[in-house]
Design a protein around this motif. Structure first.
Motif, PDB file in Angstrom:
ATOM      1  N   UNK A 117       0.875  -1.172   0.000  1.00 49.26           N
ATOM      2  CA  UNK A 117       0.000   0.000   0.000  1.00 49.26           C
ATOM      3  C   UNK A 117       0.910   1.219   0.000  1.00 49.26           C
ATOM      4  N   UNK A 118       0.821   2.041  -1.026  1.00 50.87           N
ATOM      5  CA  UNK A 118       1.658   3.235  -1.164  1.00 50.87           C
ATOM      6  C   UNK A 118       0.779   4.479  -1.204  1.00 50.87           C
ATOM      7  N   UNK A 119       0.792   5.321  -0.163  1.00 50.55           N
ATOM      8  CA  UNK A 119       0.005   6.553  -0.163  1.00 50.55           C
ATOM      9  C   UNK A 119       0.559   7.538  -1.193  1.00 50.55           C
ATOM     10  N   UNK A 120      -0.278   7.968  -2.127  1.00 48.87           N
ATOM     11  CA  UNK A 120       0.174   8.807  -3.240  1.00 48.87           C
ATOM     12  C   UNK A 120       0.181  10.288  -2.873  1.00 48.87           C
ATOM     13  N   UNK A 121      -0.665  10.663  -1.885  1.00 46.71           N
ATOM     14  CA  UNK A 121      -0.683  12.064  -1.468  1.00 46.71           C
ATOM     15  C   UNK A 121      -1.699  12.924  -2.184  1.00 46.71           C
ATOM     16  N   UNK A 136     -10.122  -2.002   5.531  1.00 46.17           N
ATOM     17  CA  UNK A 136     -10.549  -1.343   6.769  1.00 46.17           C
ATOM     18  C   UNK A 136      -9.404  -0.560   7.381  1.00 46.17           C
ATOM     19  N   UNK A 137      -8.195  -1.142   7.384  1.00 42.31           N
ATOM     20  CA  UNK A 137      -7.045  -0.477   7.977  1.00 42.31           C
ATOM     21  C   UNK A 137      -6.688   0.822   7.225  1.00 42.31           C
ATOM     22  N   UNK A 138      -6.862   0.801   5.916  1.00 45.81           N
ATOM     23  CA  UNK A 138      -6.485   1.966   5.104  1.00 45.81           C
ATOM     24  C   UNK A 138      -7.681   2.813   4.672  1.00 45.81           C
ATOM     25  N   UNK A 139      -8.862   2.464   5.208  1.00 48.25           N
ATOM     26  CA  UNK A 139     -10.048   3.319   5.023  1.00 48.25           C
ATOM     27  C   UNK A 139     -10.410   3.532   3.558  1.00 48.25           C
TER      28      UNK A 139
END
Length: 263
Positions: A220-224, A259-262
């Motif tokens: 899982x990579x948050x792109x911003x 669920x963890x990453x909404x």
């Protein structure tokens, strides 16, 4: 009549490798031409993660990652069996940067713009179809454009940078050694309020639809930009790699972290 031109260095492939080489060469005065078969858009989602060494290199090439909207990454949370361990990027003598996440489309576009800024000729929608070989030496390439027109370009040096499965490269006798390990990946983007997190997630041995762990990892990579890049990779060392449905594995992994990453 086929148009003919020439250049010092011909680069086949306008991705990060090809553009980085073009920037370095053009910046010291070489005449460089880059051929990129796509029109600039990439239909394939990538992992989008830049490790600290890559961030250092991009800065050295003249890119401003903050201006491009890259999301700064401190490290990764390693997950396995319901437990996690946070791991920061290792301190090294060669890198002092954090990592970053930036969409591959934006990275490619920025690198191409930088190559043009330092004097390279970047041609989008130009596919190198076959090498020109004279007396055993590569002297250029035939080009086909998206509008159906063709041309030929001569060169002193040619760099093939369009991937391990390059059809053009095979025309020169190169090939991928199938005894080498490889990986199969799938990824996509989802909307999430956690898009600006400064930690990525790496899940070791993700489970398939039947609950069996596979040899590989999920990410899982948050792109911003309001989205996450999520994906899975299976290594060829997995005993049933040919039987893995990579899209179903991605679905299963996405469900396990939703669920963890909404999202």
């Amino acid at each position: 009549m086929t148009e003919r031109s020439s250049t010092d260095v011909l680069v086949v492939g306008g991705g990060p490798a090809g553009c980085a080489a073009a920037i370095r060469l053009a910046a010291v005065g070489h005449q460089v031409t880059v051929l990129e078969r796509s029109g600039g858009q990439s239909p394939v989602a990538r992992g989008d993660l830049l490790v600290p060494a890559a961030v250092d290199e991009l800065i050295d090439l003249g890119l401003d990652l903050d201006a491009l909207g890259a999301n700064t990454i401190t490290g990764t949370r390693l997950w396995h069996g319901g437990r996690s361990v946070p791991v920061r990027w290792p301190d090294t003598r060669t890198s002092t940067s954090d990592g970053a996440v930036l969409r591959r489309f934006d990275l490619n576009a920025a690198l191409r713009d930088r190559a043009v800024a330092v004097g390279a000729d970047v041609r989008l929608g130009a596919r190198a179809t076959a090498p020109t070989v004279e007396r055993g030496f590569v002297r250029g390439a035939s080009i086909e454009y998206k509008d159906g027109s063709t041309s030929e370009i001569g060169c002193r040096f040619l760099l093939v940078a369009d991937g391990a499965n390059s059809r053009f490269g095979r025309g020169l006798g190169t090939h991928r050694d199938r005894r080498w390990p490889y990986a199969i990946s799938a990824s996509t983007y989802v909307t999430s309020e956690r898009s600006t997190d400064s930690w990525i997630e790496t899940s070791l041995g993700p489970s398939d639809a039947n609950g069996h762990p596979v040899t590989g990892h999920g990410w899982v990579h948050p792109v911003g930009d309001g989205t996450l890049n999520i994906g899975v990779t299976v290594l060829s060392s997995y005993r049933d790699v040919r039987g893995v449905n990579i899209v179903k594995l991605l679905d299963s992994f996405a469900e396990s972290v939703a669920q963890r990453w909404q999202f």
